[in-house]
Design a protein around this motif. Structure first.
Motif, short mmCIF file in Angstrom:
data_model
loop_
_atom_site.label_atom_id
_atom_site.label_comp_id
_atom_site.label_asym_id
_atom_site.label_seq_id
_atom_site.Cartn_x
_atom_site.Cartn_y
_atom_site.Cartn_z
N THR A 95 0.86 -1.18 0.00
CA THR A 95 0.00 0.00 0.00
C THR A 95 0.90 1.23 0.00
O THR A 95 2.05 1.17 0.41
CB THR A 95 -0.91 0.04 1.24
N GLY A 96 0.36 2.32 -0.48
CA GLY A 96 1.16 3.53 -0.54
C GLY A 96 0.28 4.76 -0.47
O GLY A 96 -0.93 4.71 -0.71
N GLU A 97 0.89 5.88 -0.11
CA GLU A 97 0.16 7.14 -0.09
C GLU A 97 -0.09 7.61 -1.52
O GLU A 97 0.74 7.39 -2.42
CB GLU A 97 0.96 8.20 0.67
N TYR A 98 -1.22 8.25 -1.74
CA TYR A 98 -1.56 8.70 -3.09
C TYR A 98 -2.15 10.10 -3.05
O TYR A 98 -3.02 10.39 -2.23
CB TYR A 98 -2.56 7.74 -3.74
N SER A 99 -1.69 10.93 -3.94
CA SER A 99 -2.27 12.25 -4.15
C SER A 99 -2.56 12.40 -5.64
O SER A 99 -1.71 12.07 -6.47
CB SER A 99 -1.31 13.36 -3.71
N PRO A 100 -3.76 12.85 -6.01
CA PRO A 100 -4.08 12.98 -7.43
C PRO A 100 -3.06 13.82 -8.17
O PRO A 100 -2.67 14.89 -7.72
CB PRO A 100 -5.46 13.64 -7.41
N GLN A 101 -2.64 13.31 -9.33
CA GLN A 101 -1.65 14.01 -10.14
C GLN A 101 -2.29 14.71 -11.33
O GLN A 101 -1.74 15.64 -11.88
CB GLN A 101 -0.61 13.01 -10.65
N ALA A 102 -3.45 14.21 -11.75
CA ALA A 102 -4.07 14.76 -12.95
C ALA A 102 -5.58 14.56 -12.85
O ALA A 102 -6.08 13.94 -11.91
CB ALA A 102 -3.53 14.07 -14.19
N THR A 103 -6.32 15.09 -13.79
CA THR A 103 -7.76 14.87 -13.85
C THR A 103 -8.15 14.65 -15.29
O THR A 103 -7.47 15.12 -16.22
CB THR A 103 -8.53 16.05 -13.25
N ALA A 104 -9.23 13.91 -15.49
CA ALA A 104 -9.65 13.56 -16.84
C ALA A 104 -9.98 14.81 -17.65
O ALA A 104 -10.51 15.79 -17.14
CB ALA A 104 -10.85 12.63 -16.79
N THR A 105 -9.65 14.74 -18.93
CA THR A 105 -9.94 15.83 -19.85
C THR A 105 -10.77 15.29 -21.01
O THR A 105 -11.07 14.09 -21.08
CB THR A 105 -8.64 16.44 -20.40
N SER A 106 -11.12 16.16 -21.93
CA SER A 106 -11.96 15.76 -23.07
C SER A 106 -11.25 14.77 -23.99
O SER A 106 -11.89 14.11 -24.81
CB SER A 106 -12.37 16.99 -23.86
N PRO A 110 -6.60 9.33 -15.54
CA PRO A 110 -5.24 9.58 -16.05
C PRO A 110 -4.13 9.06 -15.14
O PRO A 110 -3.01 8.82 -15.61
CB PRO A 110 -5.19 11.10 -16.16
N ASP A 111 -4.43 8.88 -13.84
CA ASP A 111 -3.42 8.36 -12.92
C ASP A 111 -3.36 6.84 -12.91
O ASP A 111 -2.51 6.26 -12.23
CB ASP A 111 -3.70 8.87 -11.50
N GLN A 112 -4.24 6.20 -13.63
CA GLN A 112 -4.22 4.73 -13.72
C GLN A 112 -3.31 4.33 -14.88
O GLN A 112 -3.74 3.87 -15.93
CB GLN A 112 -5.64 4.19 -13.89
N TRP A 113 -2.00 4.50 -14.63
CA TRP A 113 -1.00 4.28 -15.67
C TRP A 113 -1.03 2.87 -16.23
O TRP A 113 -0.64 2.63 -17.37
CB TRP A 113 0.40 4.59 -15.14
N HIS A 114 -1.48 1.93 -15.41
CA HIS A 114 -1.50 0.54 -15.85
C HIS A 114 -2.52 0.31 -16.97
O HIS A 114 -2.50 -0.74 -17.61
CB HIS A 114 -1.77 -0.40 -14.67
N TYR A 115 -3.41 1.27 -17.19
CA TYR A 115 -4.36 1.20 -18.30
C TYR A 115 -3.77 1.79 -19.58
O TYR A 115 -3.94 1.26 -20.66
CB TYR A 115 -5.63 1.94 -17.95
N ASN A 116 -3.13 2.95 -19.43
CA ASN A 116 -2.57 3.66 -20.58
C ASN A 116 -1.37 4.47 -20.08
O ASN A 116 -1.54 5.53 -19.49
CB ASN A 116 -3.62 4.58 -21.21
N HIS A 117 -0.18 3.96 -20.30
CA HIS A 117 1.02 4.47 -19.64
C HIS A 117 1.78 5.45 -20.53
O HIS A 117 2.42 5.05 -21.50
CB HIS A 117 1.92 3.28 -19.28
N THR A 118 1.69 6.70 -20.18
CA THR A 118 2.37 7.75 -20.97
C THR A 118 3.39 8.51 -20.16
O THR A 118 3.78 9.62 -20.53
CB THR A 118 1.32 8.73 -21.54
N GLY A 119 3.81 7.92 -19.03
CA GLY A 119 4.84 8.56 -18.22
C GLY A 119 4.37 9.03 -16.87
O GLY A 119 5.14 9.66 -16.13
N GLN A 120 3.13 8.71 -16.50
CA GLN A 120 2.61 9.18 -15.22
C GLN A 120 3.44 8.70 -14.03
O GLN A 120 3.51 9.37 -13.01
CB GLN A 120 1.16 8.68 -15.01
N SER A 121 4.06 7.53 -14.15
CA SER A 121 4.80 6.95 -13.03
C SER A 121 6.29 7.31 -13.06
O SER A 121 7.03 6.89 -12.18
CB SER A 121 4.67 5.42 -13.07
N GLY A 122 6.68 8.07 -14.05
CA GLY A 122 8.11 8.32 -14.25
C GLY A 122 8.72 7.41 -15.29
O GLY A 122 9.86 7.58 -15.69
N TYR A 123 7.94 6.39 -15.69
CA TYR A 123 8.32 5.49 -16.78
C TYR A 123 7.20 5.57 -17.81
O TYR A 123 6.29 6.37 -17.69
CB TYR A 123 8.47 4.05 -16.26
#
Length: 326
Positions: A50-61, A71-84
């Motif tokens: 488990t880990g602490e989480y703070s929202p990094q982004a919000t959904a857009t159009s 957008p923070d669910q990088w495991h669905y569509n990974h564009t660098g949200q995690s640093g990778y």
């Protein structure tokens, strides 16, 4: 069906705590009328991070759904949200084909699900006969009283307890999509009510786990999701394997079922070890190992040639945004 699978032949024998269980098993095995005698091994939820989480982004159009934390669910569509970037399940492409199907029921053999969670409630399986029946009555005659959203095998009651891990797993599978709330689920639908339904089966704490697979198959589930296992490699109960086989062979045996037969999915385990980690090691199940956001084996994940699939499981050791958000 129970008879054809031999499940009616299994009995649980309670012995005095001063006796050695292995000795008792040996003595029972020497009786001519008994084909299999075994100790009942401890079953536990596979240790998880488990880990602490703070929202990094919000959904857009430009996002396919309006769930604000998608957008923070990088495991669905990974564009660098995690640093990778790059390690994901290509979910946006899958959603172009389907976002879910409400005739599919997924049984979650885990802790209890928070069935009233605002981002889950619409995708919780409902036993209509019990929901519209009389309290403390087995309205549908399935042998379980008040099993409205599944069953609490841990406490032998209809109501499941809202617990952390079961709710987390349910969210990954079936958080309600396109409702402007929280996260998205892999098969949570598009907001029109077409998400998969999740059945909560609370099975830890000494519960009769075998019964949960029979219940799931007999009550409409066709997929069985499991994040539990044994405490050591090589530990296994034949009774559990027989019950899993029951689900695989008997699930979907009803008019209008989306499939005939069931799929049983198990986490491979989080001991960073290649061994006979049951039940995932059982050839009839699908064992899933974890990769981290950098696309490599997660530091904790079990591994080996018995693994059918590796998928993003996150690794909070790489930072708070590297875990799986649900």
């Amino acid at each position: 069906k129970l008879i054809s699978h031999g499940l009616h032949l299994w009995y649980v024998i309670k012995i005095n705590e001063v006796l050695d269980p292995n000795q008792a098993v040996d003595e029972f095995a020497n009786l001519g009328a008994i084909a299999v005698a075994e100790v009942e091994h401890e079953k536990v939820l596979i240790p998880y991070q488990t880990g602490e989480y703070s929202p990094q982004a919000t959904a857009t159009s430009t996002d396919p759904l309006n769930d604000p934390l998608l957008p923070d669910q990088w495991h669905y569509n990974h564009t660098g949200q995690s640093g990778y970037e790059g390690a994901d399940v290509n979910l946006y492409e899958a959603w172009a084909e389907t976002t879910g199907s409400s005739d599919i029921v997924v049984a979650i053999h885990d802790q209890g699900i928070d069935v009233e969670h605002e981002d889950l409630a619409a995708n919780i399986w409902v036993n209509e006969a019990e929901a519209n029946g009389e309290p403390n009555v087995d309205d549908d005659g399935n042998g379980y009283i008040d099993d409205i959203n599944g069953y609490n095998f841990e406490k032998n009651k209809g109501a499941v307890d809202p617990q952390y891990h079961g709710t987390h797993v349910a969210g990954t599978i079936a958080a309600v999509n396109n409702n402007g709330i929280g996260v998205s689920g892999v098969a949570g639908g598009d907001g029109s009510g077409n998400g998969v339904k999740v059945m909560s089966l609370q099975i830890l704490g000494g519960a009769a786990i075998e019964k949960s697979y029979v219940y799931a198959a007999n009550n409409g589930a066709v997929i069985s999701q499991n994040s539990w296992g044994y405490t050591s490699p090589g530990y296994v109960d034949q009774s559990v394997l027989d019950a899993i086989d029951y689900f695989i062979e008997e699930a979907g045996d009803f008019e209008g079922s989306p499939m005939k037969g069931g799929i049983v999915i198990f986490a491979a385990g989080n001991s960073n070890h290649d061994g006979e980690w049951y039940p995932g090691y059982f050839p009839n199940t699908m064992a899933v190992a974890a990769i981290g956001p950098e696309g490599k084996k997660a530091s904790y994940s079990n591994y080996g040639d018995w693994i059918e699939l590796s998928a993003p499981g996150g690794d909070v050791m790489l930072g708070g945004t590297s875990g799986v958000l649900s």
